[in-house]
Design an enzyme around this catalytic site. Structure first.
Site, mmCIF file in Angstrom:
data_model
loop_
_atom_site.group_PDB
_atom_site.id
_atom_site.type_symbol
_atom_site.label_atom_id
_atom_site.label_comp_id
_atom_site.label_asym_id
_atom_site.label_seq_id
_atom_site.Cartn_x
_atom_site.Cartn_y
_atom_site.Cartn_z
ATOM 1 N N HIS A 24 8.281 68.410 120.766
ATOM 2 C CA HIS A 24 9.196 67.911 119.745
ATOM 3 C C HIS A 24 10.609 68.410 120.038
ATOM 4 C CE1 HIS A 24 11.326 67.830 115.888
ATOM 5 N NE2 HIS A 24 10.558 66.787 115.600
ATOM 6 N N GLY A 25 10.737 69.699 120.303
ATOM 7 C CA GLY A 25 12.019 70.265 120.675
ATOM 8 C C GLY A 25 12.840 70.831 119.532
ATOM 9 N N ASP A 26 12.488 70.520 118.295
ATOM 10 C CA ASP A 26 13.209 71.044 117.132
ATOM 11 C C ASP A 26 12.249 71.090 115.947
ATOM 12 O OD1 ASP A 26 15.296 72.034 115.599
ATOM 13 O OD2 ASP A 26 16.156 70.069 115.183
ATOM 14 N N LEU A 27 11.133 71.744 116.156
ATOM 15 C CA LEU A 27 10.062 71.754 115.163
ATOM 16 C C LEU A 27 10.318 72.826 114.108
ATOM 17 C CD1 LEU A 27 7.380 70.392 114.508
ATOM 18 C CD2 LEU A 27 6.234 72.153 115.861
ATOM 19 N N ASN A 31 12.039 69.031 109.667
ATOM 20 C CA ASN A 31 11.698 67.879 110.500
ATOM 21 C C ASN A 31 10.226 67.498 110.380
ATOM 22 O OD1 ASN A 31 14.307 67.662 111.426
ATOM 23 N ND2 ASN A 31 13.947 68.888 113.244
#
Length: 123
Positions: A24-27, A31
């Site tokens: 995901h990269g920005d969990l 979000n």
């Protein structure tokens, strides 16, 4: 000293050869949502990497329910040493936030993560 940091990280990750996963990269809780059809995640910053990277971010947002780990473990158990690698994976995000947003709490958190990696305080 950046060379010392890089050497320490390389040593700690030398025997960890994960299969690349889509991350995901920005969990974090901002979000994620629970809808009538189940959980949703959105606002990704996707990349391919070690699946532990996304999970290492969760303790940085303590509002995350602990069931996330339980669910993850039931589907795809984490290899041993995850908690030892967690500060390494948190370091990038903490340093990035300290640079982008400043604030003493972020700088302190980034310094603590650096100390954890360099001083071998990892579990």
């Amino acid at each position: 000293d950046i060379d010392t940091l890089v050497d320490m990280v390389q040593q700690r990750l030398a025997n960890h050869q994960p299969q690349p996963s889509l991350l995901h990269g920005d969990l974090w809780s901002g979000n994620c949502a629970l809808g009538p059809d189940g959980p949703y995640i959105f606002d990704p910053a996707c990349y391919w990497g070690d699946r532990e990277c996304d999970l290492a971010m969760l303790p940085m947002h303590p509002e995350q329910p602990p069931q996330i780990y339980d669910g993850y473990q039931s589907v795809s158990p984490l290899p041993s040493g995850f908690l030892d690698r967690q500060p390494i994976y948190q370091l990038y995000t903490l340093l990035n936030r300290a640079i982008l947003f400043g604030g003493q709490h972020l700088v302190t958190a980034a310094q603590q993560a650096l100390d954890d990696v360099l001083m071998e305080k990892m579990r």
